[in-house]
Design an enzyme around this catalytic site. Sequence first.
Site, PDB file in Angstrom:
ATOM      1  N   GLU A  13      -0.880   0.363  -3.999  1.00  0.00           N
ATOM      2  CA  GLU A  13      -2.087   1.203  -4.038  1.00  0.00           C
ATOM      3  C   GLU A  13      -1.974   2.296  -3.012  1.00  0.00           C
ATOM      4  OE1 GLU A  13      -4.456   3.211  -5.030  1.00  0.00           O
ATOM      5  OE2 GLU A  13      -4.941   1.458  -6.190  1.00  0.00           O
ATOM      6  N   LEU A  41       0.886  -1.161   0.000  1.00  0.00           N
ATOM      7  CA  LEU A  41       0.000   0.000   0.000  1.00  0.00           C
ATOM      8  C   LEU A  41       0.924   1.211   0.000  1.00  0.00           C
ATOM      9  CD1 LEU A  41      -2.549  -1.017   2.793  1.00  0.00           C
ATOM     10  CD2 LEU A  41      -2.972  -0.984   0.331  1.00  0.00           C
ATOM     11  N   ASP A  42       0.605   2.239  -0.772  1.00  0.00           N
ATOM     12  CA  ASP A  42       1.530   3.368  -0.769  1.00  0.00           C
ATOM     13  C   ASP A  42       1.464   4.095   0.570  1.00  0.00           C
ATOM     14  OD1 ASP A  42      -0.452   5.386  -3.035  1.00  0.00           O
ATOM     15  OD2 ASP A  42      -0.386   5.532  -0.867  1.00  0.00           O
ATOM     16  N   ALA A  43       2.412   4.980   0.798  1.00  0.00           N
ATOM     17  CA  ALA A  43       2.590   5.575   2.124  1.00  0.00           C
ATOM     18  C   ALA A  43       1.328   6.267   2.626  1.00  0.00           C
ATOM     19  CB  ALA A  43       3.768   6.556   2.105  1.00  0.00           C
ATOM     20  N   ARG A  74      -1.424   2.039  -7.960  1.00  0.00           N
ATOM     21  CA  ARG A  74      -2.222   3.213  -7.577  1.00  0.00           C
ATOM     22  C   ARG A  74      -3.524   3.307  -8.370  1.00  0.00           C
ATOM     23  NH1 ARG A  74       0.662   6.957  -4.658  1.00  0.00           N
ATOM     24  NH2 ARG A  74      -0.528   8.709  -5.503  1.00  0.00           N
TER      25      ARG A  74
END
Length: 265
Positions: free
Chosen positions: A265, A115-117, A200
Amino acid sequence: MNAAHDDATGPEGVRLQKVLAAAGVASRRVVEQYIVEGRIRVNGQTVTELGRRIDPERDLVDVDGTAVQLDVTKRYVMLNKPTGVVSSMRDESGRPDLRRFTKDYEERLYNVGRLDAETSGLLLLTNDGELAHVLAHPSFGVTKVYIAKVDGTVTPQTISTLTKGIELEDGPIAADKARLLDTSRGSSLVELTLHSGRNRIVRRMMAAVGHPVTELVRRQFGPLHLGTLPAGKTRDLSKIELGALLTLARRESGVAAAPGEQETE
């Protein structure tokens, strides 16, 4: 045949009821009843003889159609990843990473996918490399459910567009499901169900329909639900959750035979 020899591991393997009792399925006596009732399969074949021996390292066992993990050294942990944390065990830029959530576990755990930051929510941590590879492979297509807070008032027409499909720079994409949960004060809450592993993808889809994401949380990953797990907390998967996850992975593992990129994402 004496009891000591009966339980020994040899070229013939280990008694099925001993292995399943050690795996926490049920007592040996109950497992024997399961065998008599035809509820246990080894490598897809129903077992009916009580003396059946297996190789726990090679054979695949399921009970009532649900896969069983015979290797008790494997660990499966759900994390509710907070925002501001990168999905890495060691970030080269010195940003907060996943080590703070794994340091208290004896096993060396790794994240399945990313998962993105700035995205929070459900992240699976495990030391089962084989399962991690299958689940994180883009072609595997695990279903994921996200709740996105977006700018603007999302209309039913926009929801319809998301499920019918839109064109992005890397090709068309359509949500499996989309629901408008709430609209107030110039923003909307949208629930999206996707099986895409593209990077994303939720943020890009919502931007493409004119509603940039301001907050994003992943609530579901395959059969796993975040539930009430607080942000920044972890818990071991239940036996039911693990069985469902392993069953899914075994059924589809042929799809993800080749190495590939992990999603973000």
